[in-house]
Design a protein around this motif. Structure first.
Motif, PDB file in Angstrom:
ATOM      1  N   SER A 259       0.860  -1.183   0.000  1.00 37.75           N
ATOM      2  CA  SER A 259       0.000   0.000   0.000  1.00 37.75           C
ATOM      3  C   SER A 259       0.891   1.226   0.000  1.00 37.75           C
ATOM      4  O   SER A 259       2.120   1.108   0.053  1.00 37.75           O
ATOM      5  N   GLN A 260       0.273   2.401  -0.070  1.00 41.82           N
ATOM      6  CA  GLN A 260       1.009   3.661   0.041  1.00 41.82           C
ATOM      7  C   GLN A 260       0.395   4.459   1.178  1.00 41.82           C
ATOM      8  O   GLN A 260      -0.833   4.543   1.279  1.00 41.82           O
ATOM      9  N   PRO A 261       1.226   5.080   2.034  1.00 41.45           N
ATOM     10  CA  PRO A 261       0.685   5.719   3.235  1.00 41.45           C
ATOM     11  C   PRO A 261      -0.366   6.789   2.950  1.00 41.45           C
ATOM     12  O   PRO A 261      -1.314   6.930   3.717  1.00 41.45           O
ATOM     13  N   LYS A 262      -0.251   7.495   1.847  1.00 39.94           N
ATOM     14  CA  LYS A 262      -1.176   8.608   1.606  1.00 39.94           C
ATOM     15  C   LYS A 262      -2.469   8.157   0.929  1.00 39.94           C
ATOM     16  O   LYS A 262      -3.378   8.949   0.735  1.00 39.94           O
ATOM     17  N   HIS A 263      -2.528   6.901   0.529  1.00 40.11           N
ATOM     18  CA  HIS A 263      -3.694   6.429  -0.214  1.00 40.11           C
ATOM     19  C   HIS A 263      -4.440   5.357   0.573  1.00 40.11           C
ATOM     20  O   HIS A 263      -3.863   4.700   1.437  1.00 40.11           O
ATOM     21  N   GLY A 264      -5.715   5.183   0.226  1.00 36.22           N
ATOM     22  CA  GLY A 264      -6.581   4.314   1.021  1.00 36.22           C
ATOM     23  C   GLY A 264      -6.855   2.960   0.401  1.00 36.22           C
ATOM     24  O   GLY A 264      -7.859   2.337   0.727  1.00 36.22           O
ATOM     25  N   VAL A 265      -5.992   2.476  -0.496  1.00 36.75           N
ATOM     26  CA  VAL A 265      -6.218   1.145  -1.075  1.00 36.75           C
ATOM     27  C   VAL A 265      -5.111   0.186  -0.643  1.00 36.75           C
ATOM     28  O   VAL A 265      -3.972   0.594  -0.392  1.00 36.75           O
ATOM     29  N   LEU A 266      -5.485  -1.081  -0.582  1.00 38.26           N
ATOM     30  CA  LEU A 266      -4.559  -2.118  -0.136  1.00 38.26           C
ATOM     31  C   LEU A 266      -4.510  -3.236  -1.165  1.00 38.26           C
ATOM     32  O   LEU A 266      -5.547  -3.695  -1.648  1.00 38.26           O
ATOM     33  N   ALA A 267      -3.293  -3.681  -1.496  1.00 37.51           N
ATOM     34  CA  ALA A 267      -3.132  -4.849  -2.361  1.00 37.51           C
ATOM     35  C   ALA A 267      -2.650  -6.013  -1.504  1.00 37.51           C
ATOM     36  O   ALA A 267      -1.861  -5.822  -0.581  1.00 37.51           O
ATOM     37  N   ALA A 268      -3.146  -7.219  -1.824  1.00 36.94           N
ATOM     38  CA  ALA A 268      -2.704  -8.405  -1.101  1.00 36.94           C
ATOM     39  C   ALA A 268      -2.380  -9.506  -2.088  1.00 36.94           C
ATOM     40  O   ALA A 268      -3.095  -9.692  -3.085  1.00 36.94           O
ATOM     41  N   GLY A 269      -1.293 -10.223  -1.831  1.00 38.68           N
ATOM     42  CA  GLY A 269      -0.907 -11.379  -2.633  1.00 38.68           C
ATOM     43  C   GLY A 269      -1.051 -12.622  -1.776  1.00 38.68           C
ATOM     44  O   GLY A 269      -0.597 -12.636  -0.631  1.00 38.68           O
ATOM     45  N   LEU A 270      -1.695 -13.660  -2.301  1.00 38.07           N
ATOM     46  CA  LEU A 270      -2.055 -14.815  -1.486  1.00 38.07           C
ATOM     47  C   LEU A 270      -1.143 -16.021  -1.733  1.00 38.07           C
ATOM     48  O   LEU A 270      -0.482 -16.122  -2.767  1.00 38.07           O
ATOM     49  N   SER A 271      -1.185 -16.931  -0.776  1.00 35.52           N
ATOM     50  CA  SER A 271      -0.381 -18.148  -0.879  1.00 35.52           C
ATOM     51  C   SER A 271      -0.860 -19.048  -2.011  1.00 35.52           C
ATOM     52  O   SER A 271      -0.147 -19.953  -2.420  1.00 35.52           O
ATOM     53  N   ASP A 272      -2.077 -18.835  -2.519  1.00 34.11           N
ATOM     54  CA  ASP A 272      -2.559 -19.651  -3.643  1.00 34.11           C
ATOM     55  C   ASP A 272      -2.414 -18.932  -4.984  1.00 34.11           C
ATOM     56  O   ASP A 272      -3.023 -19.319  -5.978  1.00 34.11           O
ATOM     57  N   ARG A 274      -3.333 -15.841  -5.915  1.00 34.57           N
ATOM     58  CA  ARG A 274      -4.244 -14.760  -6.303  1.00 34.57           C
ATOM     59  C   ARG A 274      -3.762 -13.417  -5.746  1.00 34.57           C
ATOM     60  O   ARG A 274      -3.017 -13.371  -4.763  1.00 34.57           O
ATOM     61  N   VAL A 275      -4.212 -12.350  -6.395  1.00 31.93           N
ATOM     62  CA  VAL A 275      -3.861 -10.988  -5.962  1.00 31.93           C
ATOM     63  C   VAL A 275      -5.138 -10.165  -5.963  1.00 31.93           C
ATOM     64  O   VAL A 275      -5.892 -10.202  -6.944  1.00 31.93           O
ATOM     65  N   TRP A 276      -5.386  -9.483  -4.859  1.00 32.78           N
ATOM     66  CA  TRP A 276      -6.563  -8.610  -4.860  1.00 32.78           C
ATOM     67  C   TRP A 276      -6.228  -7.203  -4.393  1.00 32.78           C
ATOM     68  O   TRP A 276      -5.185  -6.946  -3.793  1.00 32.78           O
ATOM     69  N   LEU A 277      -7.161  -6.309  -4.698  1.00 40.62           N
ATOM     70  CA  LEU A 277      -7.053  -4.914  -4.292  1.00 40.62           C
ATOM     71  C   LEU A 277      -8.345  -4.593  -3.548  1.00 40.62           C
ATOM     72  O   LEU A 277      -9.419  -5.054  -3.944  1.00 40.62           O
ATOM     73  N   ALA A 278      -8.250  -3.815  -2.483  1.00 39.19           N
ATOM     74  CA  ALA A 278      -9.470  -3.494  -1.739  1.00 39.19           C
ATOM     75  C   ALA A 278      -9.338  -2.124  -1.088  1.00 39.19           C
ATOM     76  O   ALA A 278      -8.244  -1.654  -0.795  1.00 39.19           O
ATOM     77  N   ASP A 279     -10.486  -1.511  -0.881  1.00 39.00           N
ATOM     78  CA  ASP A 279     -10.568  -0.289  -0.100  1.00 39.00           C
ATOM     79  C   ASP A 279     -11.132  -0.704   1.254  1.00 39.00           C
ATOM     80  O   ASP A 279     -12.291  -1.124   1.333  1.00 39.00           O
ATOM     81  N   PRO A 280     -10.317  -0.616   2.317  1.00 32.64           N
ATOM     82  CA  PRO A 280     -10.785  -1.115   3.613  1.00 32.64           C
ATOM     83  C   PRO A 280     -12.070  -0.438   4.075  1.00 32.64           C
ATOM     84  O   PRO A 280     -12.832  -1.011   4.855  1.00 32.64           O
ATOM     85  N   ALA A 281     -12.349   0.785   3.592  1.00 31.88           N
ATOM     86  CA  ALA A 281     -13.568   1.470   3.998  1.00 31.88           C
ATOM     87  C   ALA A 281     -14.756   1.025   3.156  1.00 31.88           C
ATOM     88  O   ALA A 281     -15.901   1.300   3.496  1.00 31.88           O
ATOM     89  N   GLY A 282     -14.490   0.357   2.051  1.00 26.62           N
ATOM     90  CA  GLY A 282     -15.574  -0.028   1.155  1.00 26.62           C
ATOM     91  C   GLY A 282     -15.901  -1.508   1.264  1.00 26.62           C
ATOM     92  O   GLY A 282     -15.584  -2.161   2.245  1.00 26.62           O
ATOM     93  N   GLN A 283     -16.531  -2.020   0.249  1.00 23.74           N
ATOM     94  CA  GLN A 283     -16.975  -3.404   0.254  1.00 23.74           C
ATOM     95  C   GLN A 283     -16.247  -4.194  -0.831  1.00 23.74           C
ATOM     96  O   GLN A 283     -15.964  -3.661  -1.896  1.00 23.74           O
ATOM     97  N   GLY A 284     -16.003  -5.463  -0.559  1.00 21.26           N
ATOM     98  CA  GLY A 284     -15.586  -6.382  -1.605  1.00 21.26           C
ATOM     99  C   GLY A 284     -14.119  -6.286  -1.996  1.00 21.26           C
ATOM    100  O   GLY A 284     -13.400  -5.369  -1.608  1.00 21.26           O
ATOM    101  N   LEU A 285     -13.708  -7.302  -2.756  1.00 23.75           N
ATOM    102  CA  LEU A 285     -12.331  -7.405  -3.221  1.00 23.75           C
ATOM    103  C   LEU A 285     -12.325  -7.340  -4.734  1.00 23.75           C
ATOM    104  O   LEU A 285     -13.170  -7.935  -5.394  1.00 23.75           O
ATOM    105  N   ASN A 286     -11.375  -6.616  -5.269  1.00 20.23           N
ATOM    106  CA  ASN A 286     -11.211  -6.557  -6.715  1.00 20.23           C
ATOM    107  C   ASN A 286     -10.015  -7.453  -7.073  1.00 20.23           C
ATOM    108  O   ASN A 286      -8.876  -7.100  -6.802  1.00 20.23           O
ATOM    109  N   PHE A 287     -10.293  -8.620  -7.657  1.00 19.95           N
ATOM    110  CA  PHE A 287      -9.197  -9.548  -7.953  1.00 19.95           C
ATOM    111  C   PHE A 287      -8.428  -9.107  -9.193  1.00 19.95           C
ATOM    112  O   PHE A 287      -8.947  -9.116 -10.304  1.00 19.95           O
ATOM    113  N   LEU A 288      -7.172  -8.714  -8.985  1.00 22.91           N
ATOM    114  CA  LEU A 288      -6.312  -8.344 -10.108  1.00 22.91           C
ATOM    115  C   LEU A 288      -5.808  -9.598 -10.792  1.00 22.91           C
ATOM    116  O   LEU A 288      -5.528  -9.608 -11.982  1.00 22.91           O
ATOM    117  N   LYS A 289      -5.624 -10.655 -10.007  1.00 22.97           N
ATOM    118  CA  LYS A 289      -5.249 -11.954 -10.562  1.00 22.97           C
ATOM    119  C   LYS A 289      -6.108 -12.981  -9.841  1.00 22.97           C
ATOM    120  O   LYS A 289      -5.907 -13.248  -8.653  1.00 22.97           O
TER     121      LYS A 289
END
Lengths: 322, 357
Positions: A259-272, A274-289
């Protein structure tokens, strides 16, 4: 989304002002635009964007710290006796570069080739982090974290003690907290003004990545079935407060976050894989992979939070618009 | 991606011949590439392009459990080495860890069972202790670490046998065997050991714990009753010794028996065991005395079960599983060896036998 495959492991990804840069286990650096640099003799162990915003600084198991740009590459420093360079950080604010090899932390100035400071620790240094203004440096070691003034030649560090092995370190964006990841699957934090301890545990696995977002109000970490978010609001930070978890999935672990400190989005990479992006204040995950595959081993977000790059254990890499 | 990388640990004090052995392993024509982790970086005389220095940094875990103590430097170095590996084109085939004479082998081994990253990528193959026939007795007398390294090993290489006479070797081997009845002793000169006696032993592999023979407990070379087996590691015609003569030494060695604080205790039972009771006993034993138990191995005949229960333990870390079925004509019996400090043999035997079904 653009993907590529490399015939070596991708050990780190960074974004500079121009794009994604992949650092590999065969010692080479691959720029998103196709440029290539092969200056290391061995694996690249750590990487950070150069303070100028142009290119990447890598530390290798050949004991060399190298600045790679799209047009050329040059050695910035070497470690004593060629020891592995395990950790590196750089500050765009102060223009300083810090890296560790064995028990020694070394500070360089990107604008002054003659400047070098070497600071000795009692134990091997596992992580290096500049405070946001780039004037102090925190290192993680066995038994706690050390705080150094970046430019002062003769000094004794402030040692933040906590029993156990600390494996990585970061500063909160406002510079008031230092947080380490620990060998026994927990985080530890100190409020710098009074060295009050923060214990942040409950992880099923080791924490490999910590990253602040939302103007420093959240610290996201890997190491659980979802991305764990610790609130850093007010003078007490997460003291006495609960963490939240987003993107919980029983079948996988979050291997890395970015993530970046000034921005409100988070990316996560999983052990399986997959990669997703999410806004912790919002709903749902946006799967980039969304395809499953080998575990994600490197993940990065551009400074303006508009792009995310990842790599998996099999050498597959990708870049996507957020 | 790739299979787990086997790790071999070489222990032994300065002058025992570790560097010579390492160079033999590295330069022999086997087509394999090894990464070597040494205790002192920049150490001269090791002929390999992938030599990494470690610090022997012993990390206690925050929970205060001694048995969870690991070597932080190994976690760091193994993680770094794995970055060189790639699918299909491995940078190396195995890792060899060399430790100093002062190193405690427990945390070295535990690192490979406790740390999740190390465990995911590597597999501890075996621990080999190298001792020098001429000086080992004095070392065992004055160094707790030397005794622990011998007691911990899957194999003991008795090096420099050309520097002492047969009688001394017999006494040395008798003492090594009391410290560690599990590890075969290989005699060597200038570390001339066949590589298959150091690498690929599978010392922690439950599937390869096929034979534990406490009653057999082969007496040392030259002692009365010694049976030459595949573990001897020398040409039999090398030392055409007189058994009667050796028999005297056998008494001599016992007469001056060194009572070490560490010893191996062999247990066996010819009746089937109650699986639940045995597991509970073993769990409690390791829980209470795991700090003092360096190694344990066993093959158990469980009542009503066609397969043998095999276990191995390093301090409190226990691994056990049902392995291959007993053969139709095979002698079904349970046997176990516990190697440790201040173990009460009578109590262990009573506890073991009370697990009979």
């Amino acid at each position: 989304m653009r993907t590529s495959n490399f015939d070596a492991q991708i050990t780190a990804i960074v974004f500079d002002a121009e794009g994604a840069i992949f650092a590999l286990g065969d010692g080479s650096v691959r720029f998103e635009g196709g440029e290539f640099s092969a200056a290391h003799d061995g694996a690249i162990l750590c990487a950070v964007a150069h303070p100028s915003g142009d290119g990447v600084i890598t530390g290798g198991d050949d004991g060399r710290l190298i600045w790679h740009r799209r047009t050329d590459a040059g050695v910035l420093a070497t470690s004593a006796r060629g020891q592995w360079i395990d950790a590196v950080d750089a500050s765009a604010e102060s223009g300083l570069i810090a890296f560790s090899a064995g028990k020694i932390l070394t500070v360089l100035d990107a604008k002054d080739a003659g400047f070098r400071r070497d600071f000795q620790h009692e134990h091997t240094v596992s992580g290096v982090a500049f405070e946001p203004k780039g004037r102090r440096i925190a290192t993680s070691t066995y038994g706690g974290a050390a705080l150094w003034f970046a430019r002062i030649a003769e000094q004794r560090p402030t040692f933040l003690k906590w029993a156990g092995s600390h494996t990585a370190v970061t500063f909160s964006p406002d510079g008031t907290f230092v947080v380490t990841a620990m060998q026994d699957s927990q985080l530890h934090g100190w409020r710098l003004k009074d060295q009050k301890n923060l214990r942040m545990g409950g992880y099923p696995s080791k924490v490999r990545a910590m990253s602040f977002l939302s103007n420093g109000q959240l610290l996201a970490t890997s190491g659980a079935q979802g991305a764990v978010l610790w609130p850093f609001v007010g003078a007490n930070g997460p003291m006495g407060r609960e963490a939240t978890e987003i993107g919980f999935d029983e079948g996988s672990l979050v291997a890395l976050v970015a993530s970046q400190p000034k921005h409100g989005v988070l990316a996560a990479g999983l052990s399986d894989g997959r990669v997703w992006l999410a806004d912790p204040a919002g709903q749902g995950l946006n799967f980039l992979k969304a395809d499953r595959g080998a575990p994600i081993t490197a993940l990065a977000m551009s400074a303006d939070a508009t792009r995310v790059a990842w790599a998996d254990e099999d050498g597959n890499a990708g870049v996507a618009e957020a | 991606m790739t299979d787990k990388i086997p790790v071999t640990v070489l222990t032994g004090y300065l002058g025992a011949g570790k560097t010579t052995l390492l160079n033999r392993i590295l330069t022999e024509d086997h087509g394999k590439r090894y990464a070597v982790i040494v205790n002192e970086f920049g150490e001269i005389g090791i002929d390999n392009d992938l030599v990494v220095g470690a610090d022997e940094d012993v990390f206690e875990m925050n929970n205060g459990c001694v048995c969870c103590t690991v070597r932080g430097d190994l976690i760091r170095v193994v993680a770094g080495l794995m970055k060189r590996q790639r699918p299909g084109k491995p940078a190396f085939d195995a890792i060899i860890v060399e430790t100093t004479g002062l190193a405690d082998p427990g945390p070295v081994a535990q690192t490979f069972f406790v740390d999740e990253d190390v465990k995911a990528k590597t597999q501890l193959d075996s621990v080999t202790a190298l001792v020098d026939a001429k000086h080992v007795m004095a070392r065992l007398d004055d160094s707790k670490e030397a005794r622990e390294q011998v007691a911990f090993a899957d194999r003991i290489i008795l090096n420099k046998v050309d520097l002492v006479d047969e009688a001394e070797l017999v006494a040395v081997e008798a003492r090594l065997r009391r410290l560690n009845p599990l590890a075969p002793i290989t005699r060597a000169e200038r570390a001339n050991v066949p590589l298959d006696q150091v690498l690929g032993l599978g010392g922690f592999d439950l599937g390869r714990i096929l034979d534990i023979n406490p009653e057999f407990a082969n007496p040392a070379h030259g002692e009365h009753g010694h049976v030459h087996d595949e573990h001897c590691g020398h040409d039999h015609h090398d030392h055409d010794h007189d058994h009667d003569h050796a028999h005297d030494h056998h008494h001599g060695a016992r007469g001056h028996a060194h009572e070490d604080d560490i010893k191996g205790i062999s247990l066996s039972l010819d009746r089937p065991m109650d699986g639940t009771r045995f597991t509970a006993w073993l769990d409690r034993l390791l829980g209470e005395q795991g700090q003092n138990i360096l190694r344990a191995k066993g093959i158990i005949d469980v009542n009503g079960e066609d397969r043998r229960l095999v276990f191995q333990a390093v301090h409190m870390i226990l691994e056990g599983d049902l392995q291959k079925p007993w053969g139709a004509n095979e002698r079904r019996w349970s046997r176990a060896v516990f190697i440790g400090r201040e173990l009460d043999e009578a109590a262990l035997r009573a506890g073991f036998e009370a697990c009979a079904a």
